[in-house]
Design a protein around this motif. Structure first.
Motif, short mmCIF file in Angstrom:
data_model
loop_
_atom_site.label_atom_id
_atom_site.label_comp_id
_atom_site.label_asym_id
_atom_site.label_seq_id
_atom_site.Cartn_x
_atom_site.Cartn_y
_atom_site.Cartn_z
N ARG A 29 36.47 55.39 41.20
CA ARG A 29 37.81 55.46 41.78
C ARG A 29 38.78 56.17 40.85
N ARG A 30 39.74 56.81 41.47
CA ARG A 30 40.84 57.38 40.70
C ARG A 30 41.96 56.35 40.61
N GLY A 31 42.77 56.50 39.57
CA GLY A 31 43.90 55.57 39.44
C GLY A 31 44.13 55.21 38.00
N GLY A 32 45.27 54.61 37.72
CA GLY A 32 45.64 54.26 36.36
C GLY A 32 45.52 52.77 36.11
N ALA A 33 46.69 52.11 36.01
CA ALA A 33 46.72 50.70 35.64
C ALA A 33 45.98 49.82 36.64
N SER A 34 46.15 50.11 37.93
CA SER A 34 45.50 49.26 38.94
C SER A 34 43.98 49.37 38.86
N LYS A 35 43.48 50.58 38.60
CA LYS A 35 42.03 50.75 38.47
C LYS A 35 41.52 49.98 37.26
N ALA A 36 42.25 50.06 36.14
CA ALA A 36 41.82 49.35 34.93
C ALA A 36 41.78 47.84 35.15
N LEU A 37 42.78 47.32 35.88
CA LEU A 37 42.81 45.89 36.17
C LEU A 37 41.63 45.49 37.04
N GLU A 38 41.39 46.23 38.12
CA GLU A 38 40.28 45.90 39.01
C GLU A 38 38.93 46.04 38.31
N LEU A 39 38.82 47.02 37.43
CA LEU A 39 37.57 47.18 36.68
C LEU A 39 37.36 45.98 35.76
N SER A 40 38.43 45.49 35.18
CA SER A 40 38.32 44.31 34.33
C SER A 40 37.85 43.10 35.13
N HIS A 41 38.42 42.92 36.34
CA HIS A 41 37.97 41.82 37.20
C HIS A 41 36.49 41.98 37.57
N ALA A 42 36.09 43.20 37.86
CA ALA A 42 34.69 43.45 38.22
C ALA A 42 33.76 43.14 37.05
N ARG A 43 34.17 43.52 35.85
CA ARG A 43 33.35 43.21 34.67
C ARG A 43 33.26 41.71 34.42
N GLU A 44 34.36 41.02 34.68
CA GLU A 44 34.36 39.57 34.50
C GLU A 44 33.35 38.91 35.46
N ALA A 45 33.35 39.36 36.70
CA ALA A 45 32.40 38.82 37.68
C ALA A 45 30.97 39.17 37.28
N TYR A 46 30.78 40.37 36.78
CA TYR A 46 29.44 40.80 36.35
C TYR A 46 28.96 39.95 35.19
N ALA A 47 29.83 39.69 34.23
CA ALA A 47 29.47 38.87 33.08
C ALA A 47 29.07 37.46 33.51
N LYS A 48 29.82 36.93 34.47
CA LYS A 48 29.52 35.58 34.96
C LYS A 48 28.13 35.51 35.58
N GLN A 49 27.76 36.53 36.32
CA GLN A 49 26.44 36.53 36.95
C GLN A 49 25.32 36.81 35.93
N LEU A 50 25.60 37.63 34.93
CA LEU A 50 24.62 37.83 33.85
C LEU A 50 24.32 36.49 33.17
N ASP A 51 25.37 35.74 32.91
CA ASP A 51 25.20 34.42 32.29
C ASP A 51 24.40 33.51 33.21
N ALA A 52 24.69 33.56 34.50
CA ALA A 52 24.02 32.67 35.46
C ALA A 52 22.52 32.91 35.53
N VAL A 53 22.08 34.16 35.27
CA VAL A 53 20.65 34.45 35.32
C VAL A 53 20.03 34.43 33.92
#
Length: 395
Positions: free
Chosen positions: A177-201
Motif C-alpha cells: 500500500r501507498r501512504g504515510g502515517a496511516s500505513k505505518a500504523l496499520e502495518l504495526s497493527h498487522a505485525r502485532e497480530a502476526y507476532a501473536k499468531q507466531l507465539d500461538a504456534v
C-alpha cells in the motif's frame, strides 16, 4: 445468502422483554421498541415485492438497515443479525445483471452483521461473513480490515496456523500500500497480530522479532506511551521464553528510561508492576525496585479514585426516581450497581497489594528493610478489608 436461508423477523418476535443491562439506546426502551415496530411495518409492506415495486431503488435494504440498528440498540443481536442477512439478500435482488453494483453497501451491511454475530459469540458464522466480504471488490482499507478480522476469528476458533497465514497476508498487503502515517500504523497493527499468531504456534523467537518492530514503532510516538510499555512488556516475556534474558532486561530498562521523560499514566500501572517482577527474576533488584515504586504510586492513585467513585455511588439518592420501573427492579439494579462499584474497589486494592508485596521483595534484596516493612504493612492492611460479599452482607 439467498432469501431461502434467511430467517425473516416477524412482529411476534418483538414481544420479548428488553434487558436493560444490554440496552444500548439513548432514549427510553419503549420508544426504541415502538420505532422498531414501525420500521418492521415498513419492511413488511415491501417484502415479497420486486425491486421495481419499492418506493425507491434501495427502499427495502434501507428500511432493513434502520430496523437492524434499532434491534441492535434493544440488545437483540440475534434478530438484528437475521435482519442484516435479509438486507444483504435485498441488495442481491438489485445486483441481478449489474455486476459489482452496491458492493460498498453490502460490505457495510456485512460489517454490521459481523458485529452482531460476534456479540452473540457465533464466531464460525462471523468468519463466514468476513470471507464473504473478502470476495467483494473494495478499498484497500476495507480489505485490510476484513483480513484483520479474519485473523482474529480464526484465532478465536483455535485455527492458529490459518490465523498465522492470514496475518502474514495482511502484512504483505500493507507493504504494497501507498501512504504515510496511516500505513505505518496499520502495518504495526498487522505485525502485532502476526507476532501473536507466531507465539500461538510456538515460534516464540520469531514472535519476539516481530514484536520488537512493533515496539520500535510505538517508541517514536510520545502520545502512545502506554501502548509502547505494553508492547515492551510482551516483548520481554517473549525474549525470556526464547532464551534471551539479558536482551529482555535491556529492553525493559530502556523503556523505563523513555517513560521517565513522559507524563505517567494510570493505565500503565500493571505494566510497571510486571516490569518490576520480571526485572527481579532477571537478577536486577535495583531496577526492579524503581519499577515497583512507580507501580505502587500509580496503583495507589487508582485505588483512591475507585474508593472515591464508590463513595459517590453510595451517596447517590436518585436511584429510585425512575418511574418507568417497579420498586423491586430498582432495588435490584441498585444492589448490582453497588456490588459492581465495590468489586472495582477491591480489584484495585488487590492489585495495589500485589505491587506492594513485589516491591517489598525487591527492597529486601537491596537490604532496605524499613521501606520493605512499610510496604508489607500497607499490603497487610489492604488484605484485611472485607470481601465484596462480606461488605454486602454487612450492609
Amino acid at each position: 445468502m439467498t432469501e431461502q436461508n434467511v430467517e425473516l423477523v416477524r412482529r411476534g418476535m418483538l414481544k420479548r422483554p428488553v434487558d436493560s443491562r444490554r440496552y444500548r439506546g439513548l432514549v427510553r426502551e419503549d420508544k426504541t421498541l415502538g420505532w422498531a415496530v414501525a420500521a418492521l411495518d415498513t419492511v413488511e409492506q415491501m417484502r415479497g415485492k420486486p425491486p421495481e415495486a419499492w418506493p425507491t431503488t434501495t427502499a427495502l435494504p434501507d428500511a432493513l438497515a434502520k430496523l437492524a440498528d434499532l434491534l441492535t440498540e434493544l440488545g437483540w443481536d440475534d434478530l438484528a443479525a437475521a435482519t442484516r442477512r435479509e438486507q444483504v439478500t435485498a441488495y442481491g435482488q438489485l445486483r441481478v445483471g449489474r455486476r459489482g453494483a452496491f458492493s460498498e453497501d453490502i460490505a457495510r451491511a456485512l460489517t454490521a452483521l459481523r458485529g452482531n454475530l460476534m456479540d452473540l459469540e457465533r464466531h464460525e458464522e462471523a468468519l463466514e461473513v468476513v470471507v464473504e466480504q473478502l470476495r467483494l471488490p473494495g478499498t484497500a482499507e476495507s480489505v485490510q480490515e476484513a483480513l484483520d478480522w479474519r485473523t482474529v476469528l480464526l484465532a478465536r476458533l483455535g485455527r492458529h496456523e490459518e490465523a498465522l497465514d492470514s496475518a502474514a497476508e495482511a502484512i504483505r498487503r500493507q507493504r504494497k500500500r501507498r501512504g504515510g502515517a496511516s500505513k505505518a500504523l496499520e502495518l504495526s497493527h498487522a505485525r502485532e497480530a502476526y507476532a501473536k499468531q507466531l507465539d500461538a504456534v510456538g515460534r516464540v523467537a520469531e514472535a519476539a522479532e516481530a514484536t520488537a518492530e512493533v515496539a520500535a514503532y510505538w517508541r517514536e510516538h510520545p502520545d502512545s506511551t502506554v501502548k509502547y510499555l505494553a508492547t515492551v512488556d510482551q516483548l520481554s516475556d517473549r525474549l525470556v521464553r526464547s532464551g534471551r534474558a539479558e536482551e529482555a532486561a535491556a529492553r525493559i530498562t530502556e523503556a523505563i528510561r523513555v517513560a521517565r521523560h513522559r507524563q505517567p499514566q494510570l493505565e500503565s500501572a500493571r505494566i510497571w508492576h510486571n516490569f518490576g517482577v520480571r526485572l527481579l527474576e532477571l537478577g536486577l533488584p535495583g531496577d526492579a525496585a524503581d519499577a515497583g515504586r512507580q507501580a505502587v504510586t500509580l496503583l495507589r492513585e487508582r485505588a483512591q479514585l475507585a474508593q472515591a467513585s464508590h463513595r459517590k455511588t453510595e451517596e447517590a439518592d436518585d436511584w429510585d426516581d425512575d418511574h418507568r420501573y417497579a420498586q423491586w427492579y430498582l432495588l435490584e439494579r441498585r444492589r448490582e450497581e453497588l456490588e459492581s462499584s465495590l468489586a472495582n474497589v477491591r480489584r484495585t486494592e488487590r492489585a495495589l497489594g500485589d505491587a506492594l508485596r513485589s516491591l517489598s521483595a525487591c527492597l529486601r534484596r537491596l537490604n532496605l528493610v524499613d521501606e520493605a516493612a512499610a510496604a508489607d504493612a500497607e499490603a497487610a492492611a489492604l488484605a484485611r478489608r472485607p470481601s465484596e460479599k462480606e461488605a454486602t452482607d454487612r450492609d
